[in-house]
Design an enzyme around this catalytic site. Sequence first.
Site, mmCIF file in Angstrom:
data_model
loop_
_atom_site.group_PDB
_atom_site.id
_atom_site.type_symbol
_atom_site.label_atom_id
_atom_site.label_comp_id
_atom_site.label_asym_id
_atom_site.label_seq_id
_atom_site.Cartn_x
_atom_site.Cartn_y
_atom_site.Cartn_z
ATOM 1 C CG HIS A 97 -42.082 7.581 -34.134
ATOM 2 N ND1 HIS A 97 -41.309 8.700 -33.947
ATOM 3 C CD2 HIS A 97 -41.327 6.546 -33.740
ATOM 4 C CE1 HIS A 97 -40.124 8.357 -33.474
ATOM 5 N NE2 HIS A 97 -40.116 7.044 -33.339
ATOM 6 C CG PHE A 98 -43.313 8.236 -29.739
ATOM 7 C CD1 PHE A 98 -43.061 6.881 -29.637
ATOM 8 C CD2 PHE A 98 -42.245 9.097 -29.958
ATOM 9 C CE1 PHE A 98 -41.759 6.388 -29.721
ATOM 10 C CE2 PHE A 98 -40.954 8.608 -30.044
ATOM 11 C CZ PHE A 98 -40.702 7.255 -29.926
#
Length: 171
Positions: free
Chosen positions: A70-71
């Site tokens: 993420h991410f």
Amino acid sequence: MTKQHAFTREDLLRCSRGELFGPGNAQLPAPNMLMVDRIVHISEVGGKYGKGELVAELDINPDLWFFACHFEGDPVMPGCLGLDAMWQLVGFYLGWQGNPGRGRALGSGEVKFFGQVLPTAKKVTYNIHIKRTINRSLILGIADGTVSVDGREIYSAESLRVGLFTSTDSF
């Protein structure tokens, strides 16, 4: 019996296994969803409303599981994990008070995100201010909370609601 007013990582892991408040009562999630390393202060008085408060911390390091996904290429702690940590702490407070039942998040009022937790951060601090506890057929905790990273507030949530249930069959 005097209540404990601070809890170590090992204490919180015991809570995640159902060993702190007894079988069938409030538990914290196990790692990786346990978003707290220690509770540095918990009290039935104090806080913004004079009805109780918690201060807890999470140590940040770049190897935490969520930074890898993420991410990709833009690592940031998901805001929902900070929100969940605040619910975890309200549920912990209800169990710490001696209330029976398993905790479930029941919602919140307004939630605001105005900052982020990056892998370069050192520490997240959660501040929970108990507004009200209801001990009837449903045990309910209502609190406001904030999340800070390295001393700077980045999230806030109003009226976090957590209930304790002796049976979740109809939930």
